[in-house]
Scaffold this motif. Sequence first.
Motif, PDB file in Angstrom:
ATOM      1  N   THR A 198      19.101   8.399 -51.268  1.00 45.28           N
ATOM      2  CA  THR A 198      18.590   7.538 -50.774  1.00 45.28           C
ATOM      3  C   THR A 198      18.456   6.458 -49.116  1.00 45.28           C
ATOM      4  O   THR A 198      17.345   5.975 -48.742  1.00 45.28           O
ATOM      5  CB  THR A 198      18.520   6.264 -51.845  1.00 45.28           C
ATOM      6  N   GLN A 199      19.090   7.413 -48.643  1.00 46.58           N
ATOM      7  CA  GLN A 199      19.657   7.005 -46.901  1.00 46.58           C
ATOM      8  C   GLN A 199      18.238   7.535 -45.949  1.00 46.58           C
ATOM      9  O   GLN A 199      17.834   8.363 -46.325  1.00 46.58           O
ATOM     10  CB  GLN A 199      20.526   7.390 -46.881  1.00 46.58           C
ATOM     11  N   PHE A 200      17.395   6.848 -45.263  1.00 48.46           N
ATOM     12  CA  PHE A 200      16.869   6.998 -44.372  1.00 48.46           C
ATOM     13  C   PHE A 200      16.773   6.183 -43.222  1.00 48.46           C
ATOM     14  O   PHE A 200      17.636   4.667 -43.301  1.00 48.46           O
ATOM     15  CB  PHE A 200      15.115   7.038 -44.689  1.00 48.46           C
ATOM     16  N   ASP A 201      16.321   6.687 -41.836  1.00 45.52           N
ATOM     17  CA  ASP A 201      16.641   6.228 -41.032  1.00 45.52           C
ATOM     18  C   ASP A 201      15.269   5.537 -40.103  1.00 45.52           C
ATOM     19  O   ASP A 201      15.548   5.973 -38.761  1.00 45.52           O
ATOM     20  CB  ASP A 201      18.025   6.851 -40.225  1.00 45.52           C
ATOM     21  N   ILE A 202      14.761   5.220 -40.902  1.00 42.81           N
ATOM     22  CA  ILE A 202      13.192   4.867 -39.718  1.00 42.81           C
ATOM     23  C   ILE A 202      13.999   3.538 -39.383  1.00 42.81           C
ATOM     24  O   ILE A 202      14.013   2.415 -39.869  1.00 42.81           O
ATOM     25  CB  ILE A 202      11.989   4.562 -41.039  1.00 42.81           C
TER      26      ILE A 202
ATOM     27  N   LEU B 128      12.815  -0.290 -37.357  1.00 42.84           N
ATOM     28  CA  LEU B 128      11.894  -0.858 -37.403  1.00 42.84           C
ATOM     29  C   LEU B 128      11.787  -1.940 -36.696  1.00 42.84           C
ATOM     30  O   LEU B 128      12.433  -1.873 -35.620  1.00 42.84           O
ATOM     31  CB  LEU B 128      12.044  -2.295 -39.007  1.00 42.84           C
ATOM     32  N   ARG B 129      10.774  -2.205 -35.992  1.00 39.02           N
ATOM     33  CA  ARG B 129      10.250  -3.017 -34.617  1.00 39.02           C
ATOM     34  C   ARG B 129      10.788  -4.151 -34.678  1.00 39.02           C
ATOM     35  O   ARG B 129      10.290  -4.604 -35.812  1.00 39.02           O
ATOM     36  CB  ARG B 129       8.978  -2.446 -34.089  1.00 39.02           C
TER      37      ARG B 129
END
Lengths: 308, 308
Positions: free
Chosen positions: A301-305, A307-308
């Motif tokens: 489930t982990q993601f590393d987008i 966010l601004r």
Amino acid sequence: MGKLLILGTVAFDAIETPFGKTDKILGGAATFIGLAAAQFKAKTAIVSVVGGDFPQEYLSLLKKKGIDISGIEIKKEGKTFFWSGKYNTDLNSRETLTTELNVLADFEPVIPEHFRDADVLMLGNLHPSVQLKAIEQMKEEPKITVLDTMNFWMNHTMPELKEVIGRTDVITINDSEARQLSNEYSLVRAAQKIHRMGPKYVVIKKGENGALLFHNGEVFFAPALPLEDVFDPTGAGDTFAGGFVGYLAETENVSFNNLRNAVIHGSNLASFCVEKFGTERMQDLTKEEAESRLEQFKQLTQFDIELR
Amino acid sequence: MGKLLILGTVAFDAIETPFGKTDKILGGAATFIGLAAAQFKAKTAIVSVVGGDFPQEYLSLLKKKGIDISGIEIKKEGKTFFWSGKYNTDLNSRETLTTELNVLADFEPVIPEHFRDADVLMLGNLHPSVQLKAIEQMKEEPKITVLDTMNFWMNHTMPELKEVIGRTDVITINDSEARQLSNEYSLVRAAQKIHRMGPKYVVIKKGENGALLFHNGEVFFAPALPLEDVFDPTGAGDTFAGGFVGYLAETENVSFNNLRNAVIHGSNLASFCVEKFGTERMQDLTKEEAESRLEQFKQLTQFDIELR
């Protein structure tokens, strides 16, 4: 380390799946919940009833897992609750072949004195008036009361069920039950309506499609781990609930953030339960195995987008 | 900033859902993919064909979104591809009412010279031999080739489809198509078999139950955002694909980690697409709206269990 009281069935199951068939084996909601909760550091007791035909060996098994069984009444003259069912090829639906209530028909739950102050009260799937009797025996209000129920009680005992729902903090039901209870197709809307019936938290289980935890307009999702083979789904929902309440009892923390972790623990343990028939896999599951699969849930489930 | 070439239909759709009905409106796989990809900083072109009946206004819309439409052939004498369908009450299934191939029947794709070196080649759902013609026109192998297809081509053109599958890096199909293509019920096993047909990455779309990305024995899961209302699911899968390839083209990074982010972007944009009829919501979607919903995806999946 908190106290967890589990009300529910301890029973015989006979199961048929595309992969095989069992005779009467150990089953029951409280059994699955208890075995999952036993993975955590909590004082856990089961309140239930069995007949004189229930093997001492099964009771010893629960005891060896550290579960207090003083609340499991043995009715020497009676027979243990028995359920049998057959799964269809895709394992997503099943047919009930037999339901023999036996000693469950006039079950009067008695919570042992030393568990009437439990931190977590888990009401396994049973007649709502039996669940209500357990709620009423608590000396003080538990930190959290978790209710599991099913469509059968919605069809036949809705007034009593509504009363129990009104007195619980968390309800766990599957998606079609959530739709039936709320008369809403959208699960987001269903959860909103069920919140208004009482529970601050609504957990909607979607089987191989994971589980949603709703709270105050927020939602958290725990996926089910994609598995090569599902052998027998029996008890997966109860094992999910057992992981959920076991973790809450160990941590004695009922914040939304901690409930998020609790549903992941529930999904994690359920992913083991389905690997073998009945309680077989949960009987020999080690803490190390459970821990190592949690790492897979992170990877899943982990993601590393950013966010601004 | 990379180059993205999209092959696919630009069409008319007429849609009926429980909430309403449209006349002929803008539709087509390449349209939805393009509008989603336009959310990212990439040089994007569509290769397709339309008839003389196709409104200039629709072409201008794509152009205004920054999409290069020099590869959209206009056959003045022909009619544009037309699809109409009707959704059932739960929106999870639909019936096709009309399919008029029209100019699509003898479509010969021509990729504009300045896009034959695209970094990302997106093959929208079309006859596999048309998809193959696009692959063969590329001057150099794209960094990544993504294939969308459907059960219809599995039923009628399997040899050609297998050839295309063998030449792509990523295939996106839904769960029942994955089962049909692999003859395996378990999606994990299905993905393993499909890997062996060519694609390093297998994306299995499960509609409101999210999408799975398989690679090398690893799996990543992107949930669908639970929505209060789904208005019209048309184009959700293409919008998902458009977000996926748009992000890959912008970042020019085809690592597994970046593909994980790409499926989240795809899910995020698909959650907007279904809020209105056809392309309506995607036409006015702002970067700020998309960005803010990404935060909800984080909230939806993030947990903080510390692993020993």
